[in-house]
Design a protein around this motif. Structure first.
Motif, PDB file in Angstrom:
ATOM      1  N   LYS A 325       0.828  -1.207   0.000  1.00  0.00           N
ATOM      2  CA  LYS A 325       0.000   0.000   0.000  1.00  0.00           C
ATOM      3  C   LYS A 325       0.860   1.254   0.000  1.00  0.00           C
ATOM      4  O   LYS A 325       0.530   2.254  -0.639  1.00  0.00           O
ATOM      5  CB  LYS A 325      -0.909   0.019   1.236  1.00  0.00           C
ATOM      6  CG  LYS A 325      -2.082  -0.929   1.205  1.00  0.00           C
ATOM      7  CD  LYS A 325      -2.921  -0.738   2.467  1.00  0.00           C
ATOM      8  CE  LYS A 325      -4.136  -1.639   2.490  1.00  0.00           C
ATOM      9  NZ  LYS A 325      -4.931  -1.463   3.729  1.00  0.00           N
ATOM     10  N   ASP A 326       1.946   1.214   0.768  1.00  0.00           N
ATOM     11  CA  ASP A 326       2.809   2.384   0.920  1.00  0.00           C
ATOM     12  C   ASP A 326       4.218   2.025   0.450  1.00  0.00           C
ATOM     13  O   ASP A 326       5.026   1.481   1.218  1.00  0.00           O
ATOM     14  CB  ASP A 326       2.829   2.835   2.379  1.00  0.00           C
ATOM     15  CG  ASP A 326       3.510   4.180   2.584  1.00  0.00           C
ATOM     16  OD1 ASP A 326       4.446   4.486   1.820  1.00  0.00           O
ATOM     17  OD2 ASP A 326       3.108   4.914   3.507  1.00  0.00           O
ATOM     18  N   PRO A 327       4.551   2.298  -0.812  1.00  0.00           N
ATOM     19  CA  PRO A 327       5.873   1.926  -1.340  1.00  0.00           C
ATOM     20  C   PRO A 327       7.034   2.564  -0.589  1.00  0.00           C
ATOM     21  O   PRO A 327       8.119   1.982  -0.525  1.00  0.00           O
ATOM     22  CB  PRO A 327       5.817   2.417  -2.793  1.00  0.00           C
ATOM     23  CG  PRO A 327       4.358   2.443  -3.126  1.00  0.00           C
ATOM     24  CD  PRO A 327       3.687   2.856  -1.858  1.00  0.00           C
ATOM     25  N   ALA A 328       6.809   3.756  -0.003  1.00  0.00           N
ATOM     26  CA  ALA A 328       7.892   4.405   0.747  1.00  0.00           C
ATOM     27  C   ALA A 328       8.206   3.620   2.018  1.00  0.00           C
ATOM     28  O   ALA A 328       9.375   3.422   2.369  1.00  0.00           O
ATOM     29  CB  ALA A 328       7.501   5.841   1.089  1.00  0.00           C
ATOM     30  N   LYS A 329       7.147   3.159   2.717  1.00  0.00           N
ATOM     31  CA  LYS A 329       7.373   2.320   3.896  1.00  0.00           C
ATOM     32  C   LYS A 329       8.072   1.019   3.504  1.00  0.00           C
ATOM     33  O   LYS A 329       8.962   0.542   4.211  1.00  0.00           O
ATOM     34  CB  LYS A 329       6.043   2.004   4.585  1.00  0.00           C
ATOM     35  CG  LYS A 329       5.471   3.113   5.430  1.00  0.00           C
ATOM     36  CD  LYS A 329       4.264   2.595   6.202  1.00  0.00           C
ATOM     37  CE  LYS A 329       3.657   3.660   7.085  1.00  0.00           C
ATOM     38  NZ  LYS A 329       2.520   3.125   7.889  1.00  0.00           N
ATOM     39  N   ALA A 330       7.628   0.446   2.391  1.00  0.00           N
ATOM     40  CA  ALA A 330       8.219  -0.812   1.940  1.00  0.00           C
ATOM     41  C   ALA A 330       9.702  -0.638   1.648  1.00  0.00           C
ATOM     42  O   ALA A 330      10.527  -1.501   1.975  1.00  0.00           O
ATOM     43  CB  ALA A 330       7.481  -1.316   0.707  1.00  0.00           C
ATOM     44  N   LYS A 331      10.056   0.472   1.036  1.00  0.00           N
ATOM     45  CA  LYS A 331      11.470   0.731   0.757  1.00  0.00           C
ATOM     46  C   LYS A 331      12.268   0.832   2.055  1.00  0.00           C
ATOM     47  O   LYS A 331      13.355   0.263   2.182  1.00  0.00           O
ATOM     48  CB  LYS A 331      11.624   2.010  -0.057  1.00  0.00           C
ATOM     49  CG  LYS A 331      13.064   2.325  -0.424  1.00  0.00           C
ATOM     50  CD  LYS A 331      13.159   3.577  -1.292  1.00  0.00           C
ATOM     51  CE  LYS A 331      14.607   3.854  -1.683  1.00  0.00           C
ATOM     52  NZ  LYS A 331      14.705   5.065  -2.548  1.00  0.00           N
ATOM     53  N   ALA A 332      11.724   1.561   3.041  1.00  0.00           N
ATOM     54  CA  ALA A 332      12.414   1.715   4.323  1.00  0.00           C
ATOM     55  C   ALA A 332      12.575   0.374   5.021  1.00  0.00           C
ATOM     56  O   ALA A 332      13.630   0.088   5.610  1.00  0.00           O
ATOM     57  CB  ALA A 332      11.639   2.696   5.212  1.00  0.00           C
ATOM     58  N   PHE A 333      11.529  -0.460   4.950  1.00  0.00           N
ATOM     59  CA  PHE A 333      11.616  -1.752   5.623  1.00  0.00           C
ATOM     60  C   PHE A 333      12.601  -2.674   4.906  1.00  0.00           C
ATOM     61  O   PHE A 333      13.361  -3.404   5.557  1.00  0.00           O
ATOM     62  CB  PHE A 333      10.247  -2.420   5.708  1.00  0.00           C
ATOM     63  CG  PHE A 333      10.237  -3.636   6.594  1.00  0.00           C
ATOM     64  CD1 PHE A 333      10.339  -3.507   7.970  1.00  0.00           C
ATOM     65  CD2 PHE A 333      10.156  -4.916   6.059  1.00  0.00           C
ATOM     66  CE1 PHE A 333      10.351  -4.618   8.802  1.00  0.00           C
ATOM     67  CE2 PHE A 333      10.167  -6.034   6.874  1.00  0.00           C
ATOM     68  CZ  PHE A 333      10.254  -5.888   8.253  1.00  0.00           C
ATOM     69  N   ASN A 334      12.624  -2.655   3.597  1.00  0.00           N
ATOM     70  CA  ASN A 334      13.594  -3.478   2.865  1.00  0.00           C
ATOM     71  C   ASN A 334      15.020  -3.087   3.211  1.00  0.00           C
ATOM     72  O   ASN A 334      15.901  -3.951   3.329  1.00  0.00           O
ATOM     73  CB  ASN A 334      13.368  -3.347   1.361  1.00  0.00           C
ATOM     74  CG  ASN A 334      12.203  -4.187   0.866  1.00  0.00           C
ATOM     75  OD1 ASN A 334      11.446  -4.744   1.672  1.00  0.00           O
ATOM     76  ND2 ASN A 334      12.039  -4.275  -0.441  1.00  0.00           N
TER      77      ASN A 334
END
Length: 376
Positions: A325-334
Motif C-alpha cells: 500500500k505504501d511503497p515508501a514504507k516498503a522501501k524503508a523496511f527493505n
C-alpha cells in the motif's frame, strides 16, 4: 558483552538456489552461549527488561508496524532498537501475537509486514488480496525449540525420544516414570504437567513436525495448531515461559532465547542418531547441514540425520507484499532487512539465534527486489 561470532573456513555444499546450509553450521560452530539483553514485555513470571513499544512516529518519520511469531520477538525488538539508533527517521513496532495471528493480520492488511515461523501455505497465499500482488516470504534468522522444565532437584535432564513422545501424548504423567527415571536417577516423585501453546504458533509447527517424525504413535498431526491430547496452554512463547516458571513439575516447548533470558533449565534431547544433544546454537546449526532450500525458502528439517545435530530447529520468516500500500514504507523496511542480514548478524548471535549465512541472505535480499518500493 562477549564477542560471539567465530568465522571458520568451510567448504560449500551447493543446494537449490546455490545456497549452502552447511555454511550455516560452519558460520556459528564457534558461537559462545550469550544471554539476551532485551525482550518484549513479558507476562507475570517471565523476567526481562523490555523496551516500550514505539510511540507514533514524530513528524517526518516513517512508522512501520508488523505482527506475528513470538519466537524471534526478542531479536526483532533488539534489531528495531539498534536500527533506529542509526536511522532515527525509521521506527518499527512489532506485536508478538504468534504466527497464526501474524499471518491473519498480514492477509487482512492490518500490518505493514507479518512474521511466521511456519512457511506460508498455498491456502494462505491465495487469501492475500489481489491488489497486494504475491506474498513475498524471506527468512530472517534460524532458531531452535527447547524443552524447558521446572522439576525441583532435577538437573541435566536427558529425554529419550520415547520419553519425549510420552510427555506430549500424555502417557507419562509423573517425573519418576521409568522412561524418564532410567536416564535421570534424581527425577522427583511428582506429577508432570506438559505446557503447550494455546494460540496458532509457528513454534508449535516446528515442534510438532519433529514430534510427527519422531513419535510413531502420534495422532495429532503437525501444524500451527493441533488438538493436544494432554497438558495446559499458554499464549505465545512468553505465556508458556511464565507457565513453566510458575508451575512446579512443568515442562514445555519454547524458543531457546526465552529459556536463556529467564534462566529456565532445558533438556538434552535424543536425536535420530541416538545421541543426547544439549540445545546450543552450535548443535542447532548442525541440523541444517545437507538441507535443501526451495525457491520460496520454505525449508523444514523435522528430524535431522547428523550425529551431533540438535533435533528441533527451523527458519523464521518475514512476510511482505509484492505490491505494498505504501511503497515508501516498503522501501524503508527493505533497507532495514538488508541491514539485519549484515550488521544485524552480531545481535542475532548475541541473543542465541542462528544468523543466516551470506549465501542464503544474499538470495533472500535478491527476493526483496520483487517488492515494488518507492522509486521503482
Amino acid at each position: 558483552m562477549l564477542p560471539c561470532v567465530l568465522f571458520m573456513a568451510f567448504s560449500h555444499r551447493k543446494l537449490h538456489l546455490g545456497v549452502s546450509m552447511t555454511s550455516l553450521a560452519a558460520l556459528i560452530m564457534g558461537l559462545a552461549a550469550c544471554a539476551p539483553q532485551t525482550a518484549n514485555t513479558p507476562p507475570q513470571g517471565a523476567t526481562g527488561n523490555a523496551p516500550a513499544a514505539p510511540a507514533a512516529a514524530p513528524g517526518g518519520a516513517t512508522s512501520i508496524n508488523g505482527a506475528g511469531a513470538s519466537a524471534p520477538s526478542l531479536l526483532y525488538q533488539r534489531w528495531f532498537q539498534e536500527y533506529n539508533k542509526k536511522n532515527p527517521g525509521v521506527q518499527i513496532s512489532y506485536d508478538s501475537v504468534g504466527s497464526g495471528a501474524g499471518v491473519k493480520r498480514f492477509i487482512d492488511q492490518t500490518v505493514d509486514f507479518g512474521a511466521s515461523d511456519d512457511p506460508l501455505k498455498d491456502e494462505d497465499r491465495s487469501k492475500v488480496p489481489s491488489d497486494r500482488g504475491k506474498a513475498v516470504q524471506v527468512p530472517s534468522t534460524g532458531l531452535f525449540i527447547v524443552m524447558g522444565y521446572n522439576a525441583p532437584g532435577l538437573t541435566d535432564l536427558k529425554l529419550t525420544r520415547e520419553a519425549l513422545c510420552g510427555i506430549v501424548d500424555g502417557s507419562i504423567k509423573s517425573w519418576d516414570d521409568p522412561k524418564i527415571k532410567a536416564n535421570n536417577p534424581s527425577a522427583p516423585s511428582q506429577p508432570l504437567t506438559f505446557v503447550h501453546r494455546s494460540d496458532g504458533s509457528g513454534t508449535t509447527a516446528i515442534f510438532t513436525n519433529h514430534i510427527k517424525a519422531a513419535c510413531p504413535n502420534w495422532k495429532a498431526g503437525a501444524g500451527k495448531s493441533v488438538e493436544w491430547p494432554t497438558g495446559t496452554g499458554g499464549k505465545g512463547n512468553e505465556g508458556v515461559t511464565a507457565q513453566i516458571q510458575q508451575t512446579a513439575g512443568a515442562i514445555g516447548y519454547i524458543e531457546y532465547s526465552f529459556a536463556k533470558e529467564n534462566n529456565i533449565a532445558t533438556a538434552s534431547l535424543q536425536n535420530k542418531a541416538g545421541e543426547f544433544i544439549a540445545p546450543t546454537p552450535e548443535s542447532a546449526a548442525k541440523a541444517f547441514v545437507g538441507a535443501t532450500v526451495p525457491a520460496d525458502f520454505a525449508m523444514k528439517v523435522p528430524d535431522p540425520e547428523g550425529k551431533e545435530a540438535y533435533p528441533i530447529a527451523g527458519l523464521t520468516y518475514l512476510l511482505l507484499y509484492e505490491n505494498p500500500k505504501d511503497p515508501a514504507k516498503a522501501k524503508a523496511f527493505n533497507e532495514f532487512v538488508k541491514w539485519a542480514y549484515s550488521d544485524g548478524k552480531a545481535f542475532a548471535t548475541e541473543l542465541g539465534f542462528i544468523p543466516l549465512p551470506e549465501d542464503l541472505s544474499t538470495k533472500a535480499a535478491a527476493a526483496l527486489e520483487t517488492v515494488k518500493v518507492a522509486g521503482k
